[in-house]
Every structure is written in C-alpha cells, then in structure tokens.
Design an enzyme around this catalytic site. Structure first.
Site, PDB file in Angstrom:
ATOM      1  N   HIS A 129      32.489  37.328  34.342  1.00 34.25           N
ATOM      2  CA  HIS A 129      31.855  36.418  33.455  1.00 34.25           C
ATOM      3  C   HIS A 129      32.266  35.197  33.786  1.00 34.25           C
ATOM      4  O   HIS A 129      33.528  34.750  34.093  1.00 34.25           O
ATOM      5  CB  HIS A 129      32.220  36.830  31.966  1.00 34.25           C
ATOM      6  CG  HIS A 129      33.499  36.543  31.456  1.00 34.25           C
ATOM      7  ND1 HIS A 129      34.005  35.442  30.882  1.00 34.25           N
ATOM      8  CD2 HIS A 129      34.411  37.312  31.755  1.00 34.25           C
ATOM      9  CE1 HIS A 129      35.221  35.622  30.666  1.00 34.25           C
ATOM     10  NE2 HIS A 129      35.773  36.558  31.206  1.00 34.25           N
ATOM     11  N   ASP A 140      38.137  40.141  27.897  1.00 35.12           N
ATOM     12  CA  ASP A 140      37.528  38.731  27.041  1.00 35.12           C
ATOM     13  C   ASP A 140      36.933  39.378  25.856  1.00 35.12           C
ATOM     14  O   ASP A 140      35.887  40.289  26.060  1.00 35.12           O
ATOM     15  CB  ASP A 140      36.777  38.058  27.597  1.00 35.12           C
ATOM     16  CG  ASP A 140      36.589  36.589  27.216  1.00 35.12           C
ATOM     17  OD1 ASP A 140      36.290  36.412  26.211  1.00 35.12           O
ATOM     18  OD2 ASP A 140      37.161  35.427  27.732  1.00 35.12           O
ATOM     19  N   CYS A 183      35.884  32.679  32.826  1.00 34.01           N
ATOM     20  CA  CYS A 183      37.077  33.483  32.867  1.00 34.01           C
ATOM     21  C   CYS A 183      38.314  33.103  32.759  1.00 34.01           C
ATOM     22  O   CYS A 183      38.656  32.507  33.961  1.00 34.01           O
ATOM     23  CB  CYS A 183      36.789  34.699  33.710  1.00 34.01           C
ATOM     24  SG  CYS A 183      37.992  36.075  33.611  1.00 34.01           S
ATOM     25  N   ARG A 207      34.853  37.905  24.310  1.00 34.49           N
ATOM     26  CA  ARG A 207      33.307  37.611  23.975  1.00 34.49           C
ATOM     27  C   ARG A 207      32.363  38.362  25.023  1.00 34.49           C
ATOM     28  O   ARG A 207      31.418  38.151  25.252  1.00 34.49           O
ATOM     29  CB  ARG A 207      33.412  36.067  24.538  1.00 34.49           C
ATOM     30  CG  ARG A 207      34.119  35.049  23.649  1.00 34.49           C
ATOM     31  CD  ARG A 207      34.457  33.704  24.221  1.00 34.49           C
ATOM     32  NE  ARG A 207      35.344  33.766  25.362  1.00 34.49           N
ATOM     33  CZ  ARG A 207      35.654  32.764  26.246  1.00 34.49           C
ATOM     34  NH1 ARG A 207      35.154  31.552  25.776  1.00 34.49           N
ATOM     35  NH2 ARG A 207      36.707  33.121  27.086  1.00 34.49           N
ATOM     36  N   CYS A 243      35.787  42.367  32.274  1.00 33.83           N
ATOM     37  CA  CYS A 243      36.835  41.727  31.724  1.00 33.83           C
ATOM     38  C   CYS A 243      37.241  42.269  30.240  1.00 33.83           C
ATOM     39  O   CYS A 243      36.406  42.377  29.425  1.00 33.83           O
ATOM     40  CB  CYS A 243      36.642  40.266  31.685  1.00 33.83           C
ATOM     41  SG  CYS A 243      38.165  39.045  31.259  1.00 33.83           S
TER      42      CYS A 243
HETATM   43 CO    CO Z   1      37.710  36.922  31.774  1.00 32.69          CO
END
Ligand code: CO
Length: 208
Positions: free
Chosen positions: A98, A44, A101, A46, A42
């Site tokens: 994750h 993301d 998400c 993080r 992803c």
């Molecule tokens: Co995500």
C-alpha cells in the site's frame, strides 16, 4: 465492566447480522474452509484484507506483517503458504502493498537501531538495488510510492521462488502483485512493475 466490553458487544451484533443475512453461515463455516485466495499484506490497520476486497470470513486466507515482506527464511510466512496451497487448495496468491506504508518509508530514512530496523533492512536492500530508478522520481513522496511498488514486485518474485509455490505453479496456481491506495480505497494491479524486476533466480529453480 471490562474495558473492551464495547468490542464484545460489537462482535455479538456483527455475528447476529451475518447470521440473519446468511442463515446457517457459522455452522457451515465451522466444518471447513475452502478459500480460493491467499493474501500476503501489510499489518497496517487501514488495509484489512477481507473488507477491501469485499469477502466474507472463509473466503481469503491471510498473512500480514510490517511492509508485506516475503523473506526466504521466514518460517511463519512459508508455513502459511504451504498450508494455504497444499491443504486448503488456494488458487491465487496476492501480494498486496500500500502507498503510505510506514515500513517502506522507514527504509528511506536513516536507521534508528530499533528492533524494527532489522526487519526493515529487507526493504532498505531493495531501495539500494533500485536506487537509480527511485531517485528519478521528482519528490520524496513519489520516491516512497515507487519503493512501495518495487517492494511488492520483489516480494512477488520471492513468492514465486519459494519451492512450495514453484510446485503449486505447476498445477496452475497464480501469483499477483497489487497495491492499495489509502487515499481512494482502490487496488491497482502491478503486473507491469512485477514483470520488470529480475526473473526467477536460476539457482532457486526446482528441477523438472
Ligand atoms: Co504498511
């Protein structure tokens, strides 16, 4: 003074540190890359691939998009897989989702008609297909977590169904499904969930 000077300064510090710890690192890396792993994750912020598996530049080839999707007609992702497997000789493809998400959670809420919703629609289809299983979970949070896992499992199947990976599997390339927990920084292997989703679509199986 540019607004992002602190990032450029931080880069010089990082490059200096890596070169001190591994003399000749950048010179060696500039002539070739031989990563063993392809990471599909992803976007993301993080979930940075290299950091969470402790790998240096050159060790993992990375493709990231919102909700770590492998869409059959996505030339971007297909090209990454083709290059990683057929040019770089990657041995393992890791699809990593994750918990928490945002893209997956959005698929459990009504569509807002934004551009993003076209992309999230792929996750919405998975939520619909596995509705009974998801609704067995006791809370909204648990339902979202289960959909995060199922989404990874379905994307692993999509990777395995792609002709480029079917050809690579014949020479031993493996595909793995993992999930990362933002709350503890740990990865978990999703093999049991992956094994539970539908087998390779027979009409997509290459002859031979
Ligand atoms: Co995500």
């Amino acid at each position: 003074m540019g607004e992002l000077d602190h990032l450029l300064a931080s880069n010089r510090e990082w490059a200096g540190r890596v070169e001190r710890e591994h003399p000749g690192f950048f010179r060696n890396l500039s002539s070739q890359q031989r990563p063993k792993y392809l990471w599909i994750g992803c976007s993301d912020s993080r979930v940075p691939a290299n950091e969470i598996i402790g790998l240096l530049p050159g060790e993992v080839f990375v493709h990231r998009n919102v909700a770590n999707l492998v869409v059959h007609s996505d030339l971007n992702c297909l090209s990454v897989m083709d290059f990683a497997l057929n040019e770089l000789g990657v041995e393992h493809v890791i699809v990593c989702g994750h918990y928490g998400c945002g893209g997956v959670s959005a698929a459990l809420a009504p569509s807002e008609g934004r551009v993003m919703d076209h992309w999230i629609r792929h996750v919405r289809d998975i939520a619909k297909f596995y509705r009974d299983e998801i609704e067995r979970e006791p809370s909204v949070q648990a339902q979202a977590r289960r959909l995060c896992e199922l989404n990874v499992a379905v994307q692993v199947v999509h990777v395995r169904e792609s002709p480029v990976v079917q050809a690579a599997a014949a020479r031993g390339v493996k595909v793995h499904g993992w999930i990362y927990d933002l709350a503890d920084g740990l990865l978990r292997d999703l093999t049991p969930t992956v094994d539970g989703v539908r087998a390779l679509e027979p009409s997509c199986r290459l002859p031979g």
